[in-house]
Each structure stands twice: as C-alpha cells, then as structure tokens.
Design a protein around this motif. Structure first.
Motif, PDB file in Angstrom:
ATOM      1  N   GLY A   5       0.812  -1.214   0.000  1.00  0.00           N
ATOM      2  CA  GLY A   5       0.000   0.000   0.000  1.00  0.00           C
ATOM      3  C   GLY A   5       0.842   1.258   0.000  1.00  0.00           C
ATOM      4  N   ARG A   6       1.941   1.232   0.746  1.00  0.00           N
ATOM      5  CA  ARG A   6       2.777   2.424   0.845  1.00  0.00           C
ATOM      6  C   ARG A   6       3.506   2.714  -0.462  1.00  0.00           C
ATOM      7  NH1 ARG A   6       3.503   7.439   1.692  1.00  0.00           N
ATOM      8  NH2 ARG A   6       5.596   8.070   2.308  1.00  0.00           N
ATOM      9  N   VAL A   7       4.044   1.701  -1.127  1.00  0.00           N
ATOM     10  CA  VAL A   7       4.778   1.974  -2.370  1.00  0.00           C
ATOM     11  C   VAL A   7       3.830   2.474  -3.457  1.00  0.00           C
ATOM     12  CG1 VAL A   7       6.636   0.359  -1.830  1.00  0.00           C
ATOM     13  CG2 VAL A   7       4.708  -0.428  -3.222  1.00  0.00           C
ATOM     14  N   VAL A   8       2.616   1.955  -3.472  1.00  0.00           N
ATOM     15  CA  VAL A   8       1.632   2.426  -4.446  1.00  0.00           C
ATOM     16  C   VAL A   8       1.224   3.869  -4.119  1.00  0.00           C
ATOM     17  CG1 VAL A   8      -0.697   2.088  -5.360  1.00  0.00           C
ATOM     18  CG2 VAL A   8       0.797   0.119  -4.999  1.00  0.00           C
ATOM     19  N   GLU A   9       1.049   4.145  -2.840  1.00  0.00           N
ATOM     20  CA  GLU A   9       0.710   5.510  -2.413  1.00  0.00           C
ATOM     21  C   GLU A   9       1.787   6.503  -2.850  1.00  0.00           C
ATOM     22  OE1 GLU A   9      -0.656   7.592   1.766  1.00  0.00           O
ATOM     23  OE2 GLU A   9       1.042   6.219   1.820  1.00  0.00           O
ATOM     24  N   ILE A  10       3.062   6.131  -2.675  1.00  0.00           N
ATOM     25  CA  ILE A  10       4.160   7.007  -3.089  1.00  0.00           C
ATOM     26  C   ILE A  10       4.106   7.245  -4.594  1.00  0.00           C
ATOM     27  CG2 ILE A  10       6.678   7.121  -3.361  1.00  0.00           C
ATOM     28  CD1 ILE A  10       6.877   5.664  -0.634  1.00  0.00           C
ATOM     29  N   ALA A  11       3.893   6.175  -5.346  1.00  0.00           N
ATOM     30  CA  ALA A  11       3.843   6.308  -6.805  1.00  0.00           C
ATOM     31  C   ALA A  11       2.694   7.206  -7.246  1.00  0.00           C
ATOM     32  CB  ALA A  11       3.714   4.927  -7.447  1.00  0.00           C
ATOM     33  N   GLN A  12       1.573   7.078  -6.593  1.00  0.00           N
ATOM     34  CA  GLN A  12       0.414   7.875  -6.971  1.00  0.00           C
ATOM     35  C   GLN A  12       0.551   9.332  -6.534  1.00  0.00           C
ATOM     36  OE1 GLN A  12      -2.884   5.652  -5.342  1.00  0.00           O
ATOM     37  NE2 GLN A  12      -2.842   4.121  -6.974  1.00  0.00           N
ATOM     38  N   GLN A  13       1.425   9.582  -5.563  1.00  0.00           N
ATOM     39  CA  GLN A  13       1.628  10.943  -5.056  1.00  0.00           C
ATOM     40  C   GLN A  13       2.544  11.762  -5.962  1.00  0.00           C
ATOM     41  OE1 GLN A  13       3.168  11.006  -1.059  1.00  0.00           O
ATOM     42  NE2 GLN A  13       3.298  13.241  -0.973  1.00  0.00           N
ATOM     43  N   PHE A  14       3.502  11.078  -6.641  1.00  0.00           N
ATOM     44  CA  PHE A  14       4.506  11.774  -7.442  1.00  0.00           C
ATOM     45  C   PHE A  14       4.435  11.325  -8.896  1.00  0.00           C
ATOM     46  CE2 PHE A  14       6.167  11.569  -3.114  1.00  0.00           C
ATOM     47  CZ  PHE A  14       6.505  12.897  -2.879  1.00  0.00           C
ATOM     48  N   ASP A  15       4.409  12.295  -9.803  1.00  0.00           N
ATOM     49  CA  ASP A  15       4.238  11.994 -11.224  1.00  0.00           C
ATOM     50  C   ASP A  15       5.337  11.098 -11.784  1.00  0.00           C
ATOM     51  OD1 ASP A  15       1.947  13.504 -11.306  1.00  0.00           O
ATOM     52  OD2 ASP A  15       2.922  15.302 -12.106  1.00  0.00           O
ATOM     53  N   ASN A  16       6.566  11.261 -11.308  1.00  0.00           N
ATOM     54  CA  ASN A  16       7.696  10.556 -11.906  1.00  0.00           C
ATOM     55  C   ASN A  16       8.073   9.270 -11.174  1.00  0.00           C
ATOM     56  OD1 ASN A  16       8.556  11.961  -9.639  1.00  0.00           O
ATOM     57  ND2 ASN A  16      10.599  12.395 -10.461  1.00  0.00           N
ATOM     58  N   ILE A  17       7.193   8.804 -10.276  1.00  0.00           N
ATOM     59  CA  ILE A  17       7.447   7.578  -9.521  1.00  0.00           C
ATOM     60  C   ILE A  17       6.447   6.511  -9.950  1.00  0.00           C
ATOM     61  CG2 ILE A  17       7.707   6.552  -7.232  1.00  0.00           C
ATOM     62  CD1 ILE A  17       9.613   8.862  -7.743  1.00  0.00           C
ATOM     63  N   TYR A  18       6.951   5.296 -10.114  1.00  0.00           N
ATOM     64  CA  TYR A  18       6.106   4.135 -10.404  1.00  0.00           C
ATOM     65  C   TYR A  18       6.356   3.082  -9.338  1.00  0.00           C
ATOM     66  CZ  TYR A  18       5.422   6.553 -14.780  1.00  0.00           C
ATOM     67  OH  TYR A  18       5.119   7.509 -15.711  1.00  0.00           O
ATOM     68  N   ALA A  19       5.488   2.069  -9.298  1.00  0.00           N
ATOM     69  CA  ALA A  19       5.581   1.073  -8.227  1.00  0.00           C
ATOM     70  C   ALA A  19       5.549  -0.340  -8.788  1.00  0.00           C
ATOM     71  CB  ALA A  19       4.431   1.260  -7.240  1.00  0.00           C
ATOM     72  N   SER A  20       6.116  -1.250  -7.994  1.00  0.00           N
ATOM     73  CA  SER A  20       5.943  -2.676  -8.233  1.00  0.00           C
ATOM     74  C   SER A  20       5.345  -3.287  -6.969  1.00  0.00           C
ATOM     75  CB  SER A  20       7.287  -3.349  -8.543  1.00  0.00           C
ATOM     76  OG  SER A  20       8.070  -3.475  -7.362  1.00  0.00           O
ATOM     77  N   VAL A  21       4.736  -4.458  -7.109  1.00  0.00           N
ATOM     78  CA  VAL A  21       4.144  -5.138  -5.961  1.00  0.00           C
ATOM     79  C   VAL A  21       4.540  -6.608  -5.997  1.00  0.00           C
ATOM     80  CG1 VAL A  21       2.183  -3.594  -5.614  1.00  0.00           C
ATOM     81  CG2 VAL A  21       1.998  -5.441  -7.285  1.00  0.00           C
ATOM     82  N   GLY A  22       4.941  -7.123  -4.841  1.00  0.00           N
ATOM     83  CA  GLY A  22       5.342  -8.520  -4.783  1.00  0.00           C
ATOM     84  C   GLY A  22       5.901  -8.888  -3.430  1.00  0.00           C
ATOM     85  N   ILE A  23       6.353 -10.151  -3.329  1.00  0.00           N
ATOM     86  CA  ILE A  23       6.879 -10.681  -2.078  1.00  0.00           C
ATOM     87  C   ILE A  23       8.328 -11.094  -2.294  1.00  0.00           C
ATOM     88  CG2 ILE A  23       6.505 -12.292  -0.178  1.00  0.00           C
ATOM     89  CD1 ILE A  23       4.065 -10.523  -0.832  1.00  0.00           C
ATOM     90  N   HIS A  24       9.227 -10.420  -1.612  1.00  0.00           N
ATOM     91  CA  HIS A  24      10.650 -10.745  -1.678  1.00  0.00           C
ATOM     92  C   HIS A  24      10.866 -12.169  -1.140  1.00  0.00           C
ATOM     93  CE1 HIS A  24      14.953 -10.522  -0.733  1.00  0.00           C
ATOM     94  NE2 HIS A  24      15.015  -9.408  -1.445  1.00  0.00           N
ATOM     95  N   PRO A  25      11.811 -12.917  -1.703  1.00  0.00           N
ATOM     96  CA  PRO A  25      12.014 -14.291  -1.212  1.00  0.00           C
ATOM     97  C   PRO A  25      12.385 -14.387   0.254  1.00  0.00           C
ATOM     98  CG  PRO A  25      13.780 -13.623  -2.721  1.00  0.00           C
ATOM     99  CD  PRO A  25      12.671 -12.620  -2.861  1.00  0.00           C
ATOM    100  N   LEU A  26      12.943 -13.321   0.825  1.00  0.00           N
ATOM    101  CA  LEU A  26      13.286 -13.336   2.249  1.00  0.00           C
ATOM    102  C   LEU A  26      12.150 -12.820   3.121  1.00  0.00           C
ATOM    103  CD1 LEU A  26      16.979 -12.085   2.077  1.00  0.00           C
ATOM    104  CD2 LEU A  26      16.136 -14.435   2.153  1.00  0.00           C
ATOM    105  N   ASP A  27      11.009 -12.487   2.501  1.00  0.00           N
ATOM    106  CA  ASP A  27       9.854 -11.968   3.249  1.00  0.00           C
ATOM    107  C   ASP A  27       8.623 -12.854   3.080  1.00  0.00           C
ATOM    108  OD1 ASP A  27      10.541  -9.157   4.426  1.00  0.00           O
ATOM    109  OD2 ASP A  27      11.451  -9.180   2.453  1.00  0.00           O
ATOM    110  N   ILE A  28       8.837 -14.095   2.664  1.00  0.00           N
ATOM    111  CA  ILE A  28       7.718 -15.023   2.488  1.00  0.00           C
ATOM    112  C   ILE A  28       7.194 -15.451   3.857  1.00  0.00           C
ATOM    113  CG2 ILE A  28       7.063 -17.305   1.627  1.00  0.00           C
ATOM    114  CD1 ILE A  28       9.206 -16.935  -0.543  1.00  0.00           C
ATOM    115  N   SER A  29       5.887 -15.360   4.038  1.00  0.00           N
ATOM    116  CA  SER A  29       5.265 -15.763   5.295  1.00  0.00           C
ATOM    117  C   SER A  29       4.950 -17.261   5.237  1.00  0.00           C
ATOM    118  CB  SER A  29       3.995 -14.957   5.535  1.00  0.00           C
ATOM    119  OG  SER A  29       3.060 -15.197   4.508  1.00  0.00           O
TER     120      SER A  29
END
Length: 256
Positions: free
Chosen positions: A47-71
């Motif tokens: 949610g935070r990375v998408v929020e940052i991307a939507q706040q700034f015109d020149n920022i884009y976001a990706s979404v996913g789960i890092h292999p060291l952050d798998i629950s």
C-alpha cells in the motif's frame, strides 16, 4: 536524463531532508534522475509503495513478495493480480530466490516465485527478479512459468555472464547497482563490459549499497548517477549515452 530502476523509497533515510520524501525526490531530479521505480517487498508495504507512486508523477511502483519476506502462507496468484491492477503499478515483484540468506525454505521460495511469474504472464506486466546463489533454479523456473512476452529484469545483478546471457535469451534485462563501483567487484565489471547496451539498466537499490564514493552511507536515488558513470567508464561511453540508453530501456521494459 537517468532512471533509478529499483529503489525502496519507503525505507530511505529522510533525515537529511527533514523527513520530506518530496525533497529527496527533488534532490534526485536536480541530478537528472527523471523517473524512479519504488519496489514492493511484501503485503505490508504494498500500500505504501503504491501511495508514493500515486503521489509523485515521476514515480512508479511494483508489488510482490521478496524471497526473504515469504510468510507461512505463500501469496497466491489472485492476490498478486489484485495488487498489480492498481494505478501506477508497472511490475510484479520483487520476487525470486535467495539461497544465500535462506536455504531452509527453498520449496516455499520456488512456489512463490512461480506464482509471481504466472501473475506476470496473466496481467502482462514484467517481473522483477532477485536471485542470489540460485542460478539454476532461477532460470529453470523462468523457463517453466514465465512468459517471454512479459520477461522482466534480473535486478542488482551479481552473478555470472553465463546467467546474464541465459536470461537475455529469454527476453530479460539485467540491472546493475552501486556494487559495480566497489574495489572487489572486477568480475562483475567484466560482466558489464560484455553486456549489450539495449539490455542494461541501472539502479540504486537504495537505501542499500551506496556506490563509491558514498559507500558506507545510506543510499538514495540521486546516487544512480555514480552507477551510470561507472557503466560509462567500463563501456567507453559518455554518461549522456548511458543515460539515454538505460532510460529508453526502462521505458521499453515497463511500457512507459
């Protein structure tokens, strides 16, 4: 005009900017960094990375789960597709395999990576791959579950020329970070020297891996200039040529 193709803007040190992310982004822009890709690593920061991307015109976001952050429960394809459908999300990941820091959950890492590759194929957005000491399995899973039409990028590359070549044969780009400026990274610089410029990206992976002469300090997007300058020196090109080519590659990969 440069692009930082991989940074963690939700984690960078903002104390030099009085806590103002916009000021840190402006500092990068002043050095010619025109776009940045803010990377998701788990469901908590999506949610935070998408929020940052939507706040700034020149920022884009990706979404996913890092292999060291798998629950305990591996994220499913449908959840990834829901996240990827949000405005300003241009990629799936970062995902991949890391047997260097975590080798006791290989099956979960492989399942998660496969799900990300499948989601990438279904939504038509490229995948951002983290790989460390897992060369054969990384390539095998890309071949099995990936779609060449949505091939992505091996980010913060530290592996062999043979792996880079195999990935490029499957349509992937290869991205290099400040590690290439480190004194002990000659083998990696040799890989950069062999790389075709139409498959090369630059990144900071900030707040990690600050390039020389800032090594040991907190990294931030404006330091992608030092990475690009190192590529230019290795390739015998001007900084402007590297900036133009890597920016075009970024725009091509992420359909911008």
């Amino acid at each position: 005009m440069l692009v930082d193709s991989h940074c963690h803007l939700d984690r960078i040190d903002l104390s030099p900017y009085n806590g103002d992310l916009g000021a840190a982004i402006a500092a990068a822009e002043e050095r010619g960094v025109s776009r940045m890709l803010c990377i998701g690593i788990d469901l908590n920061n999506a949610g935070r990375v998408v929020e940052i991307a939507q706040q700034f015109d020149n920022i884009y976001a990706s979404v996913g789960i890092h292999p060291l952050d798998i629950s305990d429960e591996v994220c499913g394809v449908s959840t990834l597709l829901e996240l990827a459908a949000q405005n300003k999300v241009v990629a799936i990941g970062e995902t991949g395999l890391d047997y260097y820091y975590s080798s006791d959950n290989k099956s979960a890492q492989q399942e998660s990576f496969a799900h990300h590759l499948q989601a990438s194929a279904q939504c038509g957005k490229p995948v951002i791959v983290h790989t460390r000491e897992a060369r054969e399995d990384t390539l095998a899973l890309i071949r099995e579950h990936g779609d060449p039409a949505t091939a992505g990028v091996l980010h913060c590359f530290t592996e062999s020329w043979e792996m880079a070549s195999a990935a490029m044969e499957m349509g992937y780009y290869v991205s290099f970070s400040g590690i290439i400026t480190f004194k002990n990274a000659q083998e990696l610089r040799d890989v950069v020297k062999k790389m075709p410029m139409d498959r090369l990206l630059v990144e900071t992976d900030s707040p990690y891996l600050a390039p020389v002469p800032f090594r040991g300090k907190k990294n931030e997007p404006k330091y992608v200039c030092e990475v690009a300058a190192c590529v230019a020196e290795i390739k015998g090109l001007t900084l402007e040529e590297v900036a133009e080519r890597t920016t075009a590659n970024f725009n091509q990969l992420f359909a911008l």
